[in-house]
Write a protein that holds these residues in place. Structure first.
Motif, PDB file in Angstrom:
ATOM      1  N   ASN A  95       0.812  -1.220   0.000  1.00  0.00           N
ATOM      2  CA  ASN A  95       0.000   0.000   0.000  1.00  0.00           C
ATOM      3  C   ASN A  95       0.843   1.266   0.000  1.00  0.00           C
ATOM      4  O   ASN A  95       2.014   1.277   0.350  1.00  0.00           O
ATOM      5  N   PHE A  96       0.193   2.332  -0.396  1.00  0.00           N
ATOM      6  CA  PHE A  96       0.772   3.661  -0.514  1.00  0.00           C
ATOM      7  C   PHE A  96       1.108   4.182   0.892  1.00  0.00           C
ATOM      8  O   PHE A  96       0.313   4.031   1.808  1.00  0.00           O
ATOM      9  N   PRO A  97       2.266   4.807   1.062  1.00  0.00           N
ATOM     10  CA  PRO A  97       2.712   5.171   2.409  1.00  0.00           C
ATOM     11  C   PRO A  97       1.730   6.021   3.222  1.00  0.00           C
ATOM     12  O   PRO A  97       1.532   5.771   4.411  1.00  0.00           O
ATOM     13  N   TYR A 102      -7.801  14.047  -8.247  1.00  0.00           N
ATOM     14  CA  TYR A 102      -6.848  14.601  -9.226  1.00  0.00           C
ATOM     15  C   TYR A 102      -6.251  13.553 -10.159  1.00  0.00           C
ATOM     16  O   TYR A 102      -5.547  13.901 -11.083  1.00  0.00           O
ATOM     17  N   LYS A 103      -6.522  12.270  -9.922  1.00  0.00           N
ATOM     18  CA  LYS A 103      -5.983  11.233 -10.803  1.00  0.00           C
ATOM     19  C   LYS A 103      -6.951  11.052 -11.981  1.00  0.00           C
ATOM     20  O   LYS A 103      -7.058  11.941 -12.800  1.00  0.00           O
ATOM     21  N   TYR A 104      -7.657   9.934 -12.053  1.00  0.00           N
ATOM     22  CA  TYR A 104      -8.526   9.724 -13.216  1.00  0.00           C
ATOM     23  C   TYR A 104      -9.702  10.692 -13.272  1.00  0.00           C
ATOM     24  O   TYR A 104     -10.351  10.808 -14.299  1.00  0.00           O
ATOM     25  N   TRP A 111     -12.323   1.042   1.704  1.00  0.00           N
ATOM     26  CA  TRP A 111     -11.513   0.951   0.485  1.00  0.00           C
ATOM     27  C   TRP A 111     -10.949   2.306   0.090  1.00  0.00           C
ATOM     28  O   TRP A 111     -11.628   3.325   0.200  1.00  0.00           O
ATOM     29  N   ASP A 112      -9.718   2.281  -0.395  1.00  0.00           N
ATOM     30  CA  ASP A 112      -9.095   3.473  -0.963  1.00  0.00           C
ATOM     31  C   ASP A 112      -9.197   3.367  -2.487  1.00  0.00           C
ATOM     32  O   ASP A 112      -8.569   2.496  -3.091  1.00  0.00           O
ATOM     33  N   LEU A 113     -10.011   4.227  -3.062  1.00  0.00           N
ATOM     34  CA  LEU A 113     -10.300   4.147  -4.499  1.00  0.00           C
ATOM     35  C   LEU A 113      -9.389   5.032  -5.349  1.00  0.00           C
ATOM     36  O   LEU A 113      -9.720   5.367  -6.491  1.00  0.00           O
ATOM     37  N   ALA A 114      -8.232   5.435  -4.794  1.00  0.00           N
ATOM     38  CA  ALA A 114      -7.348   6.381  -5.489  1.00  0.00           C
ATOM     39  C   ALA A 114      -7.130   6.005  -6.953  1.00  0.00           C
ATOM     40  O   ALA A 114      -7.196   6.865  -7.834  1.00  0.00           O
ATOM     41  N   HIS A 115      -6.894   4.728  -7.205  1.00  0.00           N
ATOM     42  CA  HIS A 115      -6.541   4.323  -8.566  1.00  0.00           C
ATOM     43  C   HIS A 115      -7.674   3.666  -9.323  1.00  0.00           C
ATOM     44  O   HIS A 115      -7.454   3.036 -10.357  1.00  0.00           O
ATOM     45  N   SER A 116      -8.887   3.817  -8.815  1.00  0.00           N
ATOM     46  CA  SER A 116     -10.006   3.273  -9.577  1.00  0.00           C
ATOM     47  C   SER A 116     -11.091   4.304  -9.858  1.00  0.00           C
ATOM     48  O   SER A 116     -11.731   4.242 -10.912  1.00  0.00           O
TER      49      SER A 116
HETATM   50  C1  LIG Z   1      -2.503   8.999  -4.736  1.00  0.00           C
HETATM   51  C2  LIG Z   1      -2.754   8.230  -3.515  1.00  0.00           C
HETATM   52  C3  LIG Z   1      -2.837   8.878  -2.267  1.00  0.00           C
HETATM   53  C4  LIG Z   1      -2.622  10.355  -2.145  1.00  0.00           C
HETATM   54  O1  LIG Z   1      -3.111  10.876  -0.955  1.00  0.00           O
HETATM   55  P1  LIG Z   1      -3.447  12.429  -0.841  1.00  0.00           P
HETATM   56  O2  LIG Z   1      -3.850  12.618   0.547  1.00  0.00           O
HETATM   57  O3  LIG Z   1      -4.534  12.703  -1.841  1.00  0.00           O
HETATM   58  O4  LIG Z   1      -2.204  13.175  -1.206  1.00  0.00           O
HETATM   59  C5  LIG Z   1      -3.131   8.100  -1.169  1.00  0.00           C
HETATM   60  N1  LIG Z   1      -3.299   6.757  -1.268  1.00  0.00           N
HETATM   61  C6  LIG Z   1      -3.191   6.121  -2.442  1.00  0.00           C
HETATM   62  C7  LIG Z   1      -3.375   4.638  -2.505  1.00  0.00           C
HETATM   63  C8  LIG Z   1      -2.907   6.828  -3.598  1.00  0.00           C
HETATM   64  O5  LIG Z   1      -2.777   6.202  -4.753  1.00  0.00           O
END
Ligand SMILES: *Cc1c(COP(=O)(O)O)cnc(C)c1O
Length: 427
Positions: free
Chosen positions: A130-132, A237-239, A211-216
């Motif tokens: 997972n994303f930090p 800001y992504k998709y 769920w974290d939908l960042a990439h969906s």
């Molecule tokens: C892009 C992304 C983030 C970014 O978090 P922000 O608080 O919007 O800067 C967090 N988690 C995931 C999984 C991401 O892909």
């Protein structure tokens, strides 16, 4: 879906002619001499987003404080207005969606609300890929609740360094687990997890799951009526193409409306009593109870605008093109690039992949620098991944074809050797 592709520029052009979303390219600000493959990190600016932002700006300029009452209180209720437009993307009720903060703040909000550890149930399950920021946010809430992150956080290991097995997640759903937070799509490998299966298995065991939908979000439609998670968070800001740092979103399942918001603020108070200025918080009856402070209008307006575009074509059609154009890119990689050491790191099946292609190469870092000097905007992730997102709303098949040509040339001409291996700050 039937993916039968052929090599050649003419075929790419034919695919563009058949593409029912192709006309949307005119609604975005594309650079003529640039192939933009980074929509999974920061989507492009659209005329729809620009128009909505300028409109909000002008209302402020002309109306000052009266902006809050302008157009029937549209900007005062901006989260609700936008929630209505986000609804089709995740098939939830408007009342379950709010627009605020960033993914990071919204995970703080979710964990502050839903992480209610007891002596028996206090573990939080995440994945090691997972994303930090998701992990940082969880760690801070764990500490605030008086626990130690190392006692609480349980990380599901990846078997191949790319993906997480649903089976491994489910087998860790023991009675000591209080909360699960997972990404819908893994940010490196683009793996799309079986959200419905994992959510229902969690609920069978009385575990809260988000769920974290960042990439969906904006690439993969979700059916939250079916999946039925407790909460979800996403960025815009992504998709979704709402601009750098655009206001994020949050979903709270209506079955949780009775819960007390972990973090409280005056925009979470019921509208009718918000301006009575009482010190007793009177939590709104739906997801709006989780709102915090005043809406950041100028970071929300582009989202308001660009969502019109999504709803004009429908998220199902966005997904259809996304699957098709990424399949085309994978076809070209397989047929033309595998002999140069390139390989595909994402799952191949449609139901297991998100909106980008994970291209792996031992020289990925230097290739990504060479791509930039050849008019391609990619996105590099350590240690060997080039993420390529042919975003459905604005990338053409011809651009994908040219991208693959450039990837080939960089190796054949040894162009990547002109770059240092020393990492420079991102990009
Ligand atoms: C892009 C992304 C983030 C970014 O978090 P922000 O608080 O919007 O800067 C967090 N988690 C995931 C999984 C991401 O892909």
């Amino acid at each position: 879906m039937d993916y039968s592709f052929r090599d050649g520029l003419d075929f790419a052009k034919e695919l563009d002619r058949l593409d029912t979303l192709h006309y949307l390219r005119d609604r975005f600000y594309l650079n003529e001499d640039e192939i933009y493959m980074d929509g999974n990190s920061l989507g492009l600016c659209s005329k729809d987003a620009e128009e909505a932002l300028l409109k909000a700006f002008n209302v402020w300029r002309k109306e000052a404080i009266k902006i809050w009452g302008a157009e029937n209180g549209r900007y005062f209720s901006f989260s609700k207005i936008i929630a209505e437009k986000l609804k089709p993307l995740i098939n939830a009720d408007t009342e379950e969606i709010i627009v605020m903060g960033s993914i990071t703040t919204n995970i703080h909000q979710a964990a502050a609300t839903f992480y209610q550890p007891t002596k028996e149930r206090y573990k939080i399950v995440v994945d090691e890929l997972n994303f930090p920021t998701d992990i940082y946010a969880l760690k801070s809430i764990i500490e605030l609740k008086g626990y130690k992150p190392e006692d609480v956080l349980t990380k599901i290991k990846s078997r191949d360094g790319r993906t997480i097995s649903e089976e491994d997640i489910i087998s860790r759903m023991n009675e000591d687990v209080a909360l699960i937070l997972l990404p819908s799509v893994l940010y490196r490998s683009a793996q799309l997890l079986d959200m419905e299966l994992i959510t229902s298995e969690a609920h069978k065991r009385g575990i809260i799951i988000g769920w974290d939908l960042a990439h969906s979000i904006g690439a993969v439609p979700h059916d939250f009526k079916k999946i039925d998670p407790d909460f979800a968070v996403w960025c815009s800001y992504k998709y979704l193409n709402a601009g750098p740092g655009a206001t994020a979103g949050m979903y709270i399942n209506k079955k949780n409306f009775h819960k007390s918001a972990g973090l409280k603020g005056w925009f979470g108070n019921k509208d009718e009593s918000q301006f009575l200025m009482s010190h007793d918080f009177d939590q709104d009856k739906d997801a709006n109870g989780w709102l915090l402070g005043t809406h950041n209008i100028f970071s929300m307006a582009p989202l308001d605008g660009v969502l019109n575009l999504f709803n004009e074509v429908g998220i199902e059609n966005v997904r259809k093109k996304s699957l098709h154009i990424t399949a085309y890119l994978m076809f070209l990689i397989n047929t033309k690039l595998s002999k140069y050491g390139y390989s595909i790191g994402n799952p191949r099946e449609d139901h297991r992949r998100g909106g980008h292609v994970c291209l792996e190469h031992d020289e990925a870092y230097r290739i990504s620098l060479a791509l930039r000097d050849n008019g391609v905007i990619p996105d590099y992730r350590e240690p060997n991944v080039i993420r390529l997102a042919p975003a459905a709303l604005y990338v053409s098949y011809e651009e994908v074809y040219r991208l693959v040509d450039i990837l080939e040339r960089i190796i054949v001409d040894r162009a990547y050797e002109n770059y240092s291996l020393k990492r420079v700050t991102v990009l």
